[in-house]
Design an enzyme around this catalytic site. Sequence first.
Site, PDB file in Angstrom:
ATOM      1  N   HIS A  77      39.121 -11.490 -19.107  1.00 33.14           N
ATOM      2  CA  HIS A  77      39.344 -12.546 -20.095  1.00 33.14           C
ATOM      3  C   HIS A  77      40.577 -13.401 -19.811  1.00 33.14           C
ATOM      4  O   HIS A  77      40.975 -14.207 -20.644  1.00 33.14           O
ATOM      5  CB  HIS A  77      39.455 -11.924 -21.498  1.00 33.14           C
ATOM      6  CG  HIS A  77      38.252 -11.132 -21.882  1.00 33.14           C
ATOM      7  ND1 HIS A  77      38.125  -9.805 -21.561  1.00 33.14           N
ATOM      8  CD2 HIS A  77      37.112 -11.488 -22.527  1.00 33.14           C
ATOM      9  CE1 HIS A  77      36.963  -9.355 -22.004  1.00 33.14           C
ATOM     10  NE2 HIS A  77      36.326 -10.353 -22.588  1.00 33.14           N
TER      11      HIS A  77
ATOM     12  N   ARG B 127      49.492 -21.981 -31.338  1.00 34.17           N
ATOM     13  CA  ARG B 127      50.893 -21.560 -31.514  1.00 34.17           C
ATOM     14  C   ARG B 127      51.479 -21.163 -30.158  1.00 34.17           C
ATOM     15  O   ARG B 127      52.661 -21.382 -29.898  1.00 34.17           O
ATOM     16  CB  ARG B 127      51.035 -20.423 -32.525  1.00 34.17           C
ATOM     17  CG  ARG B 127      52.494 -20.241 -32.962  1.00 34.17           C
ATOM     18  CD  ARG B 127      52.721 -19.101 -33.971  1.00 34.17           C
ATOM     19  NE  ARG B 127      51.715 -19.118 -34.996  1.00 34.17           N
ATOM     20  CZ  ARG B 127      51.002 -18.047 -35.347  1.00 34.17           C
ATOM     21  NH1 ARG B 127      51.224 -16.884 -34.785  1.00 34.17           N
ATOM     22  NH2 ARG B 127      50.090 -18.137 -36.275  1.00 34.17           N
TER      23      ARG B 127
ATOM     24  N   ARG C 146      54.368  -9.288 -30.532  1.00 31.98           N
ATOM     25  CA  ARG C 146      53.496 -10.142 -31.338  1.00 31.98           C
ATOM     26  C   ARG C 146      54.348 -11.005 -32.257  1.00 31.98           C
ATOM     27  O   ARG C 146      55.299 -10.525 -32.873  1.00 31.98           O
ATOM     28  CB  ARG C 146      52.547  -9.258 -32.152  1.00 31.98           C
ATOM     29  CG  ARG C 146      51.800 -10.005 -33.196  1.00 31.98           C
ATOM     30  CD  ARG C 146      50.618  -9.258 -33.765  1.00 31.98           C
ATOM     31  NE  ARG C 146      50.327  -9.718 -35.104  1.00 31.98           N
ATOM     32  CZ  ARG C 146      49.875 -10.940 -35.403  1.00 31.98           C
ATOM     33  NH1 ARG C 146      49.646 -11.829 -34.462  1.00 31.98           N
ATOM     34  NH2 ARG C 146      49.650 -11.289 -36.656  1.00 31.98           N
ATOM     35  N   VAL C 147      54.010 -12.289 -32.351  1.00 35.48           N
ATOM     36  CA  VAL C 147      54.680 -13.209 -33.278  1.00 35.48           C
ATOM     37  C   VAL C 147      53.581 -13.813 -34.159  1.00 35.48           C
ATOM     38  O   VAL C 147      52.822 -14.668 -33.723  1.00 35.48           O
ATOM     39  CB  VAL C 147      55.487 -14.302 -32.526  1.00 35.48           C
ATOM     40  CG1 VAL C 147      56.800 -13.736 -32.013  1.00 35.48           C
ATOM     41  CG2 VAL C 147      54.711 -14.916 -31.369  1.00 35.48           C
ATOM     42  N   GLY C 148      53.482 -13.321 -35.381  1.00 38.31           N
ATOM     43  CA  GLY C 148      52.341 -13.700 -36.206  1.00 38.31           C
ATOM     44  C   GLY C 148      52.703 -14.096 -37.620  1.00 38.31           C
ATOM     45  O   GLY C 148      53.873 -14.059 -38.024  1.00 38.31           O
TER      46      GLY C 148
ATOM     47  N   SER D  61      53.383 -16.106 -44.513  1.00 36.86           N
ATOM     48  CA  SER D  61      52.739 -17.420 -44.669  1.00 36.86           C
ATOM     49  C   SER D  61      52.091 -17.566 -46.043  1.00 36.86           C
ATOM     50  O   SER D  61      51.783 -18.679 -46.467  1.00 36.86           O
ATOM     51  CB  SER D  61      51.666 -17.599 -43.599  1.00 36.86           C
ATOM     52  OG  SER D  61      50.718 -16.547 -43.679  1.00 36.86           O
ATOM     53  N   ASP D  62      51.852 -16.446 -46.713  1.00 32.17           N
ATOM     54  CA  ASP D  62      51.252 -16.496 -48.052  1.00 32.17           C
ATOM     55  C   ASP D  62      51.601 -15.213 -48.798  1.00 32.17           C
ATOM     56  O   ASP D  62      52.049 -14.246 -48.184  1.00 32.17           O
ATOM     57  CB  ASP D  62      49.730 -16.688 -47.970  1.00 32.17           C
ATOM     58  CG  ASP D  62      49.070 -15.660 -47.098  1.00 32.17           C
ATOM     59  OD1 ASP D  62      49.077 -15.826 -45.866  1.00 32.17           O
ATOM     60  OD2 ASP D  62      48.578 -14.658 -47.638  1.00 32.17           O
TER      61      ASP D  62
ATOM     62  N   MET E 167      46.742  -8.600 -38.902  1.00 29.55           N
ATOM     63  CA  MET E 167      45.465  -8.080 -38.396  1.00 29.55           C
ATOM     64  C   MET E 167      45.481  -7.536 -36.965  1.00 29.55           C
ATOM     65  O   MET E 167      44.415  -7.309 -36.398  1.00 29.55           O
ATOM     66  CB  MET E 167      44.391  -9.180 -38.531  1.00 29.55           C
ATOM     67  CG  MET E 167      44.193  -9.641 -39.961  1.00 29.55           C
ATOM     68  SD  MET E 167      42.996 -10.986 -40.152  1.00 29.55           S
ATOM     69  CE  MET E 167      41.462 -10.128 -39.846  1.00 29.55           C
ATOM     70  N   GLU E 168      46.670  -7.336 -36.357  1.00 28.83           N
ATOM     71  CA  GLU E 168      46.674  -6.929 -34.936  1.00 28.83           C
ATOM     72  C   GLU E 168      47.643  -5.814 -34.549  1.00 28.83           C
ATOM     73  O   GLU E 168      47.443  -5.144 -33.524  1.00 28.83           O
ATOM     74  CB  GLU E 168      46.983  -8.150 -34.029  1.00 28.83           C
ATOM     75  CG  GLU E 168      45.930  -9.221 -34.002  1.00 28.83           C
ATOM     76  CD  GLU E 168      46.034 -10.212 -35.169  1.00 28.83           C
ATOM     77  OE1 GLU E 168      47.096 -10.217 -35.835  1.00 28.83           O
ATOM     78  OE2 GLU E 168      45.063 -10.942 -35.437  1.00 28.83           O
TER      79      GLU E 168
HETATM   80  O1  LIG Z   1      49.105 -15.955 -37.324  1.00 28.46           O
HETATM   81  P1  LIG Z   1      48.397 -14.910 -36.532  1.00 28.46           P
HETATM   82  O2  LIG Z   1      49.212 -14.432 -35.384  1.00 28.46           O
HETATM   83  O3  LIG Z   1      47.009 -15.302 -36.087  1.00 28.46           O
HETATM   84  O4  LIG Z   1      48.245 -13.642 -37.514  1.00 28.46           O
HETATM   85  C1  LIG Z   1      47.580 -13.607 -38.757  1.00 28.46           C
HETATM   86  O5  LIG Z   1      46.790 -14.755 -39.035  1.00 28.46           O
HETATM   87  C2  LIG Z   1      45.405 -14.487 -38.807  1.00 28.46           C
HETATM   88  C3  LIG Z   1      44.658 -14.635 -40.120  1.00 28.46           C
HETATM   89  O6  LIG Z   1      44.822 -15.904 -40.636  1.00 28.46           O
HETATM   90  C4  LIG Z   1      45.333 -13.054 -38.265  1.00 28.46           C
HETATM   91  O7  LIG Z   1      45.323 -13.105 -36.861  1.00 28.46           O
HETATM   92  C5  LIG Z   1      46.584 -12.464 -38.826  1.00 28.46           C
HETATM   93  O8  LIG Z   1      47.075 -11.321 -38.159  1.00 28.46           O
HETATM   94  O1  LIG Z   2      46.154 -11.223 -42.124  1.00 23.99           O
HETATM   95  C1  LIG Z   2      46.762 -12.015 -42.841  1.00 23.99           C
HETATM   96  C2  LIG Z   2      47.620 -13.003 -42.311  1.00 23.99           C
HETATM   97  C3  LIG Z   2      48.252 -13.855 -43.141  1.00 23.99           C
HETATM   98  N1  LIG Z   2      48.047 -13.742 -44.471  1.00 23.99           N
HETATM   99  C4  LIG Z   2      47.223 -12.803 -44.982  1.00 23.99           C
HETATM  100  O2  LIG Z   2      47.064 -12.740 -46.193  1.00 23.99           O
HETATM  101  N2  LIG Z   2      46.600 -11.972 -44.161  1.00 23.99           N
END
Ligand SMILES: O=P(O)(O)O[C@H]1O[C@H](CO)[C@@H](O)[C@H]1O
Ligand SMILES: O=c1cc[nH]c(=O)[nH]1
Length: 236
Positions: A4, A24, A87-89, A203-204, A180-181
């Site tokens: 991949h 990103r 990871r930067v998420g 983010s929320d 989620m990772e």
């Molecule tokens: O902003 P990223 O890195 O994608 O991470 C979060 O955002 C995504 C969901 O909107 C999922 O991948 C979650 O882990």
């Molecule tokens: O997995 C995620 C990422 C951002 N915000 C959420 O609520 N869930």
Amino acid sequence: MSLHLNAKEGQIAETVLLPGDPLRAQHIAETFFDNPVQHNSVRGMLGFTGTYKGKPVSVQGTGMGMPSAGIYVQELIQGYGCKTLVRVGTAGSYQKDVHVRDIVIGQAACTDSNLNFTRFGGLSYAPIADFGLMMAAYQRAQARGYAAHVGNIMSSDIFYQDDPTSFEMWANYGVLAVEMEAAALYTLAAKFGVRALCVLTISDHLVTKEVTTAEERQTTFNGMIEVALEAALGIE
Ligand SMILES: O=P(O)(O)O[C@H]1O[C@H](CO)[C@@H](O)[C@H]1O
Ligand SMILES: O=c1cc[nH]c(=O)[nH]1
């Protein structure tokens, strides 16, 4: 080359930042790297390599969720010899005192995924961050005056839960935020003996319902990126 990733041997640095969002990844490379070169285009999962303050570094999008992220993490380690993966998420806050735009450093990652039950034959494995990276990220966030929290996070397979209050069970056990990772990243890092960390920006908010825009998620969480780069590369 791996299944991949179409980077050539030697094109990816030992230290890699891992955002879920490939745009990103592009933003990080264009904003923070000197001389960024795109190393991957397979499936539009953009990856770039350059330098930061003179040190080689890469950034690779992983997509959303543990099946996708696990593929990139394993190929980066096995195919390209990557040794430090951060990871930067983005994440959703479970706690009133963890606010939108705060940084969360994932000390450990719970999960509702079957990933580790399958891997460990129905037993429960506790995926944890590399201690040195975690300390380094926290110290750098503190030094910059960022609101940063260190603790347990939740790596979920489900973004849209049927029951929007189901997070309260995890919140009551001190879990700070959901993404989620990370559980897949921490588990694979342990398996292959490399260093991993997950740094998140809220983010929320699942309690207050506050949100940020998609554009903000893609481009404006730069504090987290600086903290991750400096911790991963050992820059004071
Ligand atoms: O902003 P990223 O890195 O994608 O991470 C979060 O955002 C995504 C969901 O909107 C999922 O991948 C979650 O882990
Ligand atoms: O997995 C995620 C990422 C951002 N915000 C959420 O609520 N869930």
